[in-house]
Design a protein around this motif. Structure first.
Motif, PDB file in Angstrom:
ATOM      1  N   MET A   7     -38.854 -77.234  38.708  1.00 29.80           N
ATOM      2  CA  MET A   7     -37.645 -76.471  38.996  1.00 29.80           C
ATOM      3  C   MET A   7     -37.781 -75.860  40.385  1.00 29.80           C
ATOM      4  O   MET A   7     -38.866 -75.405  40.777  1.00 29.80           O
ATOM      5  CB  MET A   7     -37.454 -75.369  37.948  1.00 29.80           C
ATOM      6  N   ASN A   8     -36.710 -75.865  41.141  1.00 24.92           N
ATOM      7  CA  ASN A   8     -36.724 -75.250  42.467  1.00 24.92           C
ATOM      8  C   ASN A   8     -36.511 -73.739  42.365  1.00 24.92           C
ATOM      9  O   ASN A   8     -35.878 -73.254  41.427  1.00 24.92           O
ATOM     10  CB  ASN A   8     -35.633 -75.848  43.357  1.00 24.92           C
ATOM     11  N   PHE A   9     -37.025 -73.031  43.345  1.00 31.37           N
ATOM     12  CA  PHE A   9     -36.806 -71.589  43.385  1.00 31.37           C
ATOM     13  C   PHE A   9     -35.293 -71.296  43.399  1.00 31.37           C
ATOM     14  O   PHE A   9     -34.528 -71.929  44.120  1.00 31.37           O
ATOM     15  CB  PHE A   9     -37.453 -70.971  44.627  1.00 31.37           C
ATOM     16  N   MET A  10     -34.877 -70.345  42.585  1.00 25.98           N
ATOM     17  CA  MET A  10     -33.481 -69.898  42.507  1.00 25.98           C
ATOM     18  C   MET A  10     -32.530 -70.984  41.992  1.00 25.98           C
ATOM     19  O   MET A  10     -31.315 -70.893  42.162  1.00 25.98           O
ATOM     20  CB  MET A  10     -32.968 -69.405  43.864  1.00 25.98           C
ATOM     21  N   GLU A  11     -33.053 -72.019  41.339  1.00 28.33           N
ATOM     22  CA  GLU A  11     -32.177 -73.105  40.899  1.00 28.33           C
ATOM     23  C   GLU A  11     -31.299 -72.689  39.718  1.00 28.33           C
ATOM     24  O   GLU A  11     -30.150 -73.117  39.624  1.00 28.33           O
ATOM     25  CB  GLU A  11     -33.008 -74.336  40.532  1.00 28.33           C
TER      26      GLU A  11
ATOM     27  N   ARG B  19     -24.517 -76.050  27.881  1.00 29.21           N
ATOM     28  CA  ARG B  19     -24.998 -76.165  26.499  1.00 29.21           C
ATOM     29  C   ARG B  19     -26.265 -77.001  26.374  1.00 29.21           C
ATOM     30  O   ARG B  19     -26.917 -77.003  25.341  1.00 29.21           O
ATOM     31  CB  ARG B  19     -23.895 -76.777  25.634  1.00 29.21           C
ATOM     32  N   THR B  20     -26.605 -77.717  27.437  1.00 31.43           N
ATOM     33  CA  THR B  20     -27.824 -78.532  27.429  1.00 31.43           C
ATOM     34  C   THR B  20     -28.989 -77.717  27.972  1.00 31.43           C
ATOM     35  O   THR B  20     -28.895 -77.152  29.064  1.00 31.43           O
ATOM     36  CB  THR B  20     -27.635 -79.788  28.302  1.00 31.43           C
ATOM     37  N   PRO B  21     -30.077 -77.633  27.258  1.00 33.93           N
ATOM     38  CA  PRO B  21     -31.221 -76.863  27.771  1.00 33.93           C
ATOM     39  C   PRO B  21     -31.935 -77.619  28.886  1.00 33.93           C
ATOM     40  O   PRO B  21     -31.895 -78.848  28.945  1.00 33.93           O
ATOM     41  CB  PRO B  21     -32.119 -76.725  26.542  1.00 33.93           C
ATOM     42  N   TYR B  22     -32.593 -76.857  29.749  1.00 34.93           N
ATOM     43  CA  TYR B  22     -33.494 -77.465  30.731  1.00 34.93           C
ATOM     44  C   TYR B  22     -34.786 -77.839  30.007  1.00 34.93           C
ATOM     45  O   TYR B  22     -35.361 -77.020  29.266  1.00 34.93           O
ATOM     46  CB  TYR B  22     -33.801 -76.490  31.863  1.00 34.93           C
ATOM     47  N   VAL B  23     -35.247 -79.074  30.217  1.00 33.17           N
ATOM     48  CA  VAL B  23     -36.444 -79.551  29.519  1.00 33.17           C
ATOM     49  C   VAL B  23     -37.362 -80.233  30.525  1.00 33.17           C
ATOM     50  O   VAL B  23     -36.922 -81.085  31.311  1.00 33.17           O
ATOM     51  CB  VAL B  23     -36.099 -80.550  28.386  1.00 33.17           C
ATOM     52  N   GLU B  24     -38.635 -79.854  30.494  1.00 37.05           N
ATOM     53  CA  GLU B  24     -39.653 -80.604  31.214  1.00 37.05           C
ATOM     54  C   GLU B  24     -40.893 -80.698  30.355  1.00 37.05           C
ATOM     55  O   GLU B  24     -41.143 -79.849  29.491  1.00 37.05           O
ATOM     56  CB  GLU B  24     -39.969 -79.998  32.584  1.00 37.05           C
ATOM     57  N   GLY B  25     -41.646 -81.754  30.551  1.00 37.72           N
ATOM     58  CA  GLY B  25     -42.872 -81.947  29.769  1.00 37.72           C
ATOM     59  C   GLY B  25     -43.935 -82.600  30.620  1.00 37.72           C
ATOM     60  O   GLY B  25     -43.664 -83.086  31.737  1.00 37.72           O
ATOM     61  N   SER B  26     -45.147 -82.601  30.119  1.00 37.60           N
ATOM     62  CA  SER B  26     -46.244 -83.212  30.874  1.00 37.60           C
ATOM     63  C   SER B  26     -47.284 -83.768  29.924  1.00 37.60           C
ATOM     64  O   SER B  26     -47.429 -83.304  28.796  1.00 37.60           O
ATOM     65  CB  SER B  26     -46.892 -82.194  31.815  1.00 37.60           C
ATOM     66  N   VAL B  27     -47.968 -84.779  30.394  1.00 33.60           N
ATOM     67  CA  VAL B  27     -49.168 -85.287  29.736  1.00 33.60           C
ATOM     68  C   VAL B  27     -50.261 -85.289  30.788  1.00 33.60           C
ATOM     69  O   VAL B  27     -49.995 -85.555  31.966  1.00 33.60           O
ATOM     70  CB  VAL B  27     -48.967 -86.689  29.141  1.00 33.60           C
ATOM     71  N   GLY B  28     -51.459 -84.973  30.372  1.00 32.55           N
ATOM     72  CA  GLY B  28     -52.506 -84.868  31.369  1.00 32.55           C
ATOM     73  C   GLY B  28     -53.889 -85.078  30.817  1.00 32.55           C
ATOM     74  O   GLY B  28     -54.084 -85.274  29.609  1.00 32.55           O
TER      75      GLY B  28
ATOM     76  N   ASN C 271     -33.704 -83.544  32.606  1.00 26.76           N
ATOM     77  CA  ASN C 271     -32.258 -83.415  32.795  1.00 26.76           C
ATOM     78  C   ASN C 271     -31.951 -82.562  34.030  1.00 26.76           C
ATOM     79  O   ASN C 271     -32.856 -82.099  34.718  1.00 26.76           O
ATOM     80  CB  ASN C 271     -31.582 -82.830  31.544  1.00 26.76           C
ATOM     81  N   TYR C 272     -30.670 -82.388  34.285  1.00 26.84           N
ATOM     82  CA  TYR C 272     -30.177 -81.721  35.485  1.00 26.84           C
ATOM     83  C   TYR C 272     -30.739 -82.389  36.741  1.00 26.84           C
ATOM     84  O   TYR C 272     -31.093 -81.733  37.719  1.00 26.84           O
ATOM     85  CB  TYR C 272     -30.518 -80.235  35.466  1.00 26.84           C
ATOM     86  N   LEU C 273     -30.800 -83.717  36.690  1.00 28.14           N
ATOM     87  CA  LEU C 273     -31.378 -84.470  37.798  1.00 28.14           C
ATOM     88  C   LEU C 273     -30.385 -84.693  38.940  1.00 28.14           C
ATOM     89  O   LEU C 273     -30.771 -85.221  39.998  1.00 28.14           O
ATOM     90  CB  LEU C 273     -31.894 -85.824  37.293  1.00 28.14           C
ATOM     91  N   ASP C 274     -29.113 -84.304  38.732  1.00 26.52           N
ATOM     92  CA  ASP C 274     -28.125 -84.473  39.789  1.00 26.52           C
ATOM     93  C   ASP C 274     -28.130 -83.320  40.782  1.00 26.52           C
ATOM     94  O   ASP C 274     -27.383 -83.336  41.768  1.00 26.52           O
ATOM     95  CB  ASP C 274     -26.728 -84.620  39.177  1.00 26.52           C
ATOM     96  N   HIS C 275     -28.965 -82.298  40.543  1.00 26.73           N
ATOM     97  CA  HIS C 275     -29.055 -81.195  41.500  1.00 26.73           C
ATOM     98  C   HIS C 275     -29.752 -81.672  42.771  1.00 26.73           C
ATOM     99  O   HIS C 275     -30.624 -82.547  42.727  1.00 26.73           O
ATOM    100  CB  HIS C 275     -29.825 -80.024  40.891  1.00 26.73           C
TER     101      HIS C 275
END
Length: 853
Positions: free
Chosen positions: A729-733, A807-816, A833-837
């Motif tokens: 996520m970007n700062f202030m996004e 209504r759509t939550p922001y979601v991020e995940g990782s595997v490491g 999601n929200y990849l059009d920003h």
């Protein structure tokens, strides 16, 4: 960077002694024991030096390693039930390989049926050893102390740490002659075959009471004593961390927590799925009671499991009468060469058994190779004066206000001589005096001073110290090159008054930033020690990235100067604050305060709105807040660093509720509002599946406020993986006036990799995380509906840079993968999601440094 200061200090000491140690001449014997008739290896064969108690059992593959520094021992004995004893000569002071073939003691049948060259497959079905362990599991509830209505006992707890095999020649070297009184205090009786130099000792004597209904536990500390390395070391935190490594071992628990890892107990409810069990002997104890010796070994040698033996009663209770728990050299735990837990049980008048002695001993080293220098830790807990089902008055089970831990910590030496439930070795008894002498030596103080600068970033000058060093130099798009110098007073000046300050200068914006605070301790204790109780006034004028709140570090840390993407939206902040903090012994804490906050846009950030249809530019936003917070973290323990506390994880949750109220027209405050934030954090242990760090949070703003006062969700544009931030996520996004979030960071501890032949040797461990953020903006705070509110920032082409969640939550995940080179974690992070920003990454690689076992 968990336990950063402590780990670095620990390994600095280990490497310091590693570089120069000379080792005593040691007899080392290795080999394999096999059946002479069929050449199969024999597990759990006893190999010992003849006429001594120095011995080891063979592992699951029939291998053994036996060592001693006693040059008079020249013969070993190899014995196993059903086989003839073997006696073999050895050469003292040398490393040698002796493979042994044992011959059955009984005559063999002439007819032999050969089905296959392979070993018979181990099965749980129709296995008498597994049937026996299931009886032990079934009877666990009645064999625990909690099965009684009332229990009381006295407990003596001794913790010792020392260096291994420091040669006598070491103290003769010119540089170390002044420390001869410490180095010569070695002991070879603590652990057979090794010379131990004790450097740390802590003792505690307590009386314990337990009542089942209503359930109450009370510990009355009768005496407590420990070494003191001086003000530069958090002695209490060191003690808590050592006891975290060496937790109390209850074999009746399904899981046993040791060395920051969760071991499955051999009598866990599902232990037959992870262990192999063998009935290796039947013996009779001193009271003529028959016991079964049950040996066990992990099905997978890399898994976090024990191997060893337990002795089970055959009186119908199937209780554990003795246990020996060890680890093998392939186990996926760092820096541990060996570990053994010995549990001894005594019989109550009703013929049940209670734990009488627990001894946990582990050898640490930078590598697992035997014979190198390292550190040995041992915790011995002795239980005496057991009384069961003898009720006491209610006051016996409730903590009394007149109890004083300060009195328990000031017991004279005569108290310990008469009340210890165990004995100190000669070397252990000298540790207190030796450390006191060391602490007062100028050379020791200089060494600690240098170590504090390198590891904690502070250089001490008695009553004042300068730091932290990692903030002296940094850079960012707004300030350009930034130089900073600062410092604070120490308890040597006063335990009541503390002052802290810094000054910084940005060569691009040509502005000075500074900070000044004064703190008054209300309980006449250091404000850096638990429990805190202080009042602080402060003023700060500095830059800040909106929505950045990095864990444990300052934003002007040099390493955080490197960021991805565009990050030139800053704030100039002026803070006037009054804070009150009060912690209770129960780990319930309260805080309250006053804050007057003036924030001005910096870099490409701007504050604009529309008044009467005309655009308007705003130079600054002023807010006056009254704040309050309540936090509860039961049984919390931590190591107190120079800059921050490092929590020691446990199974208990931490809950926090924060409240803030904006007051309009008070000290030029421009808005009325109220804000609530709630958060709960918990570590969830899942036995062999590892553990999860889970966080739930929610917040809401009541009132109408401009976007800088909304919840600006915590983003991270550095290349470091931050647990609490949204790493893509970007700062202030995103901003919200109400939100709910969920985070899970799960560590499998090698559960899958341990089963892959090529990966198990690397001892890598799997990790995954998921972060979900729900939020939104009510109409009253939407600048599109209310032009008088500050407009969300846009870029030079008019493209929005700040958004609200729909209504759509922001979601991020990782595997490491973590534990790369024992301290590096690398995550592949994916944003879903929200990849059009604009300028948002879909995925990325992030790195985290973490020292762990």
């Amino acid at each position: 960077m968990d336990f950063k200061n402590f780990y670095k200090s620990l390994f600095l000491l280990i490497l310091f002694f590693s570089a120069s140690s000379l080792f005593a001449q040691t007899t080392v014997i290795t080999g394999t024991v096999t059946d002479a008739s069929n050449k199969q290896t024999l597990p759990y064969v006893a190999v010992s030096f003849t006429g001594t108690t120095i011995g080891v059992p063979t592992d699951n593959n029939g291998k053994y390693r036996l060592s001693t520094t006693n040059a008079t021992l020249k013969q070993i004995k190899i014995s196993f039930l059903g086989y003839k004893d073997a006696f073999l000569s050895v050469e003292p002071g040398k490393e040698q390989v002796i493979n042994v073939k044992l011959f059955p003691s009984a005559k063999q049948l002439n007819e032999v049926v050969i089905k296959s060259g392979k070993k018979p497959k181990y099965r749980n079905k129709d296995n008498p050893a597994v049937e026996l362990i299931r009886q032990v599991i079934e009877n666990k509830p009645k064999n625990r102390p909690e099965a009684y209505d009332y229990v009381e006992y006295r407990e003596y707890d001794k913790m010792m740490f020392g260096f291994i095999n420091v040669s006598a020649a070491f103290s003769d070297r010119k540089f170390f002659k002044k420390y001869k009184f410490i180095i010569d205090n070695r002991d070879s009786s603590i652990l057979p075959g090794k010379s131990i130099l004790p450097v740390y000792l802590d003792e505690k004597l307590s009386q314990n009471y337990y009542r089942k209904n209503p359930e109450k536990k009370r510990e009355v500390i009768l005496g407590q004593r420990g070494v003191n390395f001086g003000p530069a070391v958090d002695n209490e935190g060191v003690k808590q961390y050592f006891k975290h490594l060496y937790n109390n071992v209850d074999i009746y628990d399904n899981d046993i927590f040791l060395i920051t890892s969760q071991f499955l107990s051999p009598i866990s409810n599902n232990s037959p799925n992870y262990y192999k069990f063998f009935i290796t002997d039947t013996i009779t104890d001193a009271k003529n009671q028959k016991l079964v010796e049950l040996s066990f070994t992990p099905r997978n040698s890399n898994d976090v499991l024990f191997e060893g033996m337990i002795y089970i009663t055959l009186d119908g209770n199937y209780a554990v009468q003795k246990a020996v728990l060890k680890i093998n050299k392939h186990i996926n735990i760092n820096f541990i060469r060996s570990m053994e837990v010995d549990l001894d049980f005594e019989q109550n008048p009703d013929n049940r058994y209670h734990l009488s002695r627990s001894n946990t001993i582990a050898e640490f080293g930078a590598t697992k190779k035997e014979g190198k220098s390292g550190l040995l830790g041992m915790r011995t807990i002795t239980y005496k004066n057991y009384v069961v089902n003898h009720p006491r008055p209610d006051t016996a089970y409730t903590k009394q206000s007149e109890e004083s831990t300060d009195e328990a910590k000031s017991r004279p030496a005569s108290f310990w001589e008469h009340n210890r439930l165990d004995t100190l070795t000669t070397a252990e008894s000298k540790v207190y005096k030796n450390v006191d002498s060391l602490r007062n030596m100028p050379s020791y103080k200089r060494t600690v001073d240098i170590a504090t600068l390198l590891l904690a970033g502070y250089k001490g000058f008695g009553k004042f110290e300068i730091g932290p060093a990692n903030t002296f130099y940094s850079f960012n798009p707004v300030e350009g090159l930034r130089l900073r110098i600062g410092g604070r007073t120490t308890p040597e000046l006063s335990k009541r008054y503390y002052f802290e300050t810094y000054a910084a200068y940005g060569f691009k914006d040509e502005k000075w930033k500074y900070f000044l605070s004064a703190t008054y301790s209300l309980n006449n204790k250091s404000i850096y020690k638990f429990p805190q109780n202080y009042i602080r006034v402060s003023y700060q004028k500095d830059t800040k990235i909106p929505g950045a709140n990095l864990q444990f570090v300052q934003e002007d840390n040099f390493l955080l100067s490197f960021k991805r993407g565009t990050n030139d939206k800053y704030l100039y902040n002026d803070f006037y604050r009054l804070d009150y903090v009060h912690e209770l012994e129960s780990h319930l804490s309260f805080s309250g305060g006053f804050k007057n906050w003036r924030q001005s846009p910096a870099g490409s950030l701007y504050f604009n709105n529309t008044i009467n249809g005309q655009p308007n530019s705003i130079n600054a936003l002023t807010t006056t807040e009254l704040t309050g917070s309540i936090r509860w973290s039961p049984h919390e323990e931590f190591y107190q660093g120079k800059i921050y506390r490092v929590p020691i994880p446990n199974k208990y949750p931490t809950l926090e509720l924060d409240y803030a109220a904006g007051v309009k027209n008070l000290f030029n405050g421009q808005y009325n509002y109220q804000k609530l934030d709630f958060r709960i954090d918990k570590r969830l242990y899942l036995s062999q599946l590892g553990y999860s760090d889970i966080s739930l949070a929610a917040g809401k703003i009541f009132g109408t406020v401009p976007f800088p006062l909304l919840t600006i969700h915590q983003a991270n544009q550095t290349y470091a993986y931050d647990i609490d931030s949204y790493n893509l996520m970007n700062f202030m996004e995103f901003v919200s006036d109400h939100y709910e979030s969920f985070r899970i960071d799960h560590h499998f501890g090698g559960f899958f990799f341990n089963k892959v032949p090529l990966l198990k040797k690397l001892k890598w461990r799997e990790v995954f995380s998921a972060k979900v953020l729900y939020g939104g903006l009510t109409d009253r705070n939407n600048p599109a509906l209310h032009p008088s509110l500050y407009q969300f920032p846009v870029d030079d082409k008019g493209v929005p840079l700040t958004y609200t969640l729909d209504r759509t939550p922001y979601v991020e995940g990782s595997v490491g993968i973590e534990n790369i080179f024992k301290f590096i974690r690398i995550d592949y992070v994916r944003r879903f999601n929200y990849l059009d920003h604009p300028d948002v990454p879909r995925d990325g690689i992030r790195v985290r440094v973490k020292f762990d076992f």
